[in-house]
Design a protein around this motif. Structure first.
Motif, PDB file in Angstrom:
ATOM      1  N   LEU A   1      49.981  52.912  39.784  1.00  0.00           N
ATOM      2  CA  LEU A   1      50.731  52.371  40.903  1.00  0.00           C
ATOM      3  C   LEU A   1      50.446  50.893  41.020  1.00  0.00           C
ATOM      4  CD1 LEU A   1      50.183  54.930  43.800  1.00  0.00           C
ATOM      5  CD2 LEU A   1      52.324  54.383  42.697  1.00  0.00           C
TER       6      LEU A   1
ATOM      7  N   MET B   1      50.859  47.952  43.772  1.00  0.00           N
ATOM      8  CA  MET B   1      51.187  47.794  45.184  1.00  0.00           C
ATOM      9  C   MET B   1      50.603  46.514  45.751  1.00  0.00           C
ATOM     10  SD  MET B   1      48.821  50.580  47.155  1.00  0.00           S
ATOM     11  CE  MET B   1      49.655  51.912  46.375  1.00  0.00           C
TER      12      MET B   1
ATOM     13  N   THR C   1      54.760  51.081  43.508  1.00  0.00           N
ATOM     14  CA  THR C   1      55.765  51.358  42.486  1.00  0.00           C
ATOM     15  C   THR C   1      55.055  51.960  41.284  1.00  0.00           C
ATOM     16  OG1 THR C   1      57.040  49.434  43.214  1.00  0.00           O
ATOM     17  CG2 THR C   1      57.522  50.293  41.020  1.00  0.00           C
ATOM     18  N   GLU C   2      55.562  53.103  40.820  1.00  0.00           N
ATOM     19  CA  GLU C   2      54.937  53.759  39.661  1.00  0.00           C
ATOM     20  C   GLU C   2      55.243  52.994  38.384  1.00  0.00           C
ATOM     21  OE1 GLU C   2      55.838  57.902  39.386  1.00  0.00           O
ATOM     22  OE2 GLU C   2      54.554  58.376  41.097  1.00  0.00           O
ATOM     23  N   LEU C   3      54.249  52.951  37.507  1.00  0.00           N
ATOM     24  CA  LEU C   3      54.350  52.247  36.241  1.00  0.00           C
ATOM     25  C   LEU C   3      53.599  53.057  35.197  1.00  0.00           C
ATOM     26  CD1 LEU C   3      54.988  49.524  34.724  1.00  0.00           C
ATOM     27  CD2 LEU C   3      52.757  48.763  35.488  1.00  0.00           C
TER      28      LEU C   3
ATOM     29  N   TYR D   1      54.177  56.323  50.925  1.00  0.00           N
ATOM     30  CA  TYR D   1      55.300  55.822  50.143  1.00  0.00           C
ATOM     31  C   TYR D   1      55.047  54.415  49.598  1.00  0.00           C
ATOM     32  CZ  TYR D   1      57.483  59.825  52.279  1.00  0.00           C
ATOM     33  OH  TYR D   1      57.773  61.101  52.683  1.00  0.00           O
TER      34      TYR D   1
ATOM     35  N   ARG E   1      48.952  41.635  44.509  1.00  0.00           N
ATOM     36  CA  ARG E   1      49.128  43.014  44.071  1.00  0.00           C
ATOM     37  C   ARG E   1      47.901  43.532  43.327  1.00  0.00           C
ATOM     38  NH1 ARG E   1      54.119  40.625  43.280  1.00  0.00           N
ATOM     39  NH2 ARG E   1      55.758  41.537  44.547  1.00  0.00           N
TER      40      ARG E   1
END
Length: 88
Positions: A77, A79, A67-69, A64, A9
């Motif tokens: 993001l 990812m 995941t927002e953080l 899409y 990630r």
């Protein structure tokens, strides 16, 4: 606060796009789409080992993906490396 992604990630900061068009028309907030490019701010050891993406690289990702953080009031993001389409 520091954040170290795990697995394959990366942590990205979205690059905000211009709020006006080339002709000077102002785009309202509700008509804007989220940017599909960002700057790499942190990478996991596995990604660093592969050497495909480095800190500070400008990358393009899917609509899409990620995941927002929120860290220290900023939205990032997280990812997978596979969700990154390319490096600019």
């Amino acid at each position: 606060m520091t954040f170290k992604p795990l697995g394959k990630r990366v942590l990205l900061e979205r690059i905000e796009e211009a709020t006006t068009t080339a002709t000077g028309i102002i785009i309202p907030d509700n008509a804007k789409e989220k940017p599909l490019s960002g700057i790499v701010r942190a990478i996991s050891p596995k990604v660093e080992e592969k050497g495909l993406v480095k800190l500070g690289d400008k990358v393009v990702f899917g609509k899409y993906a990620g995941t927002e953080l929120t860290l220290d009031g900023k939205v990032y993001l997280v990812m997978n490396l596979d969700d990154i389409l390319g490096v600019l």
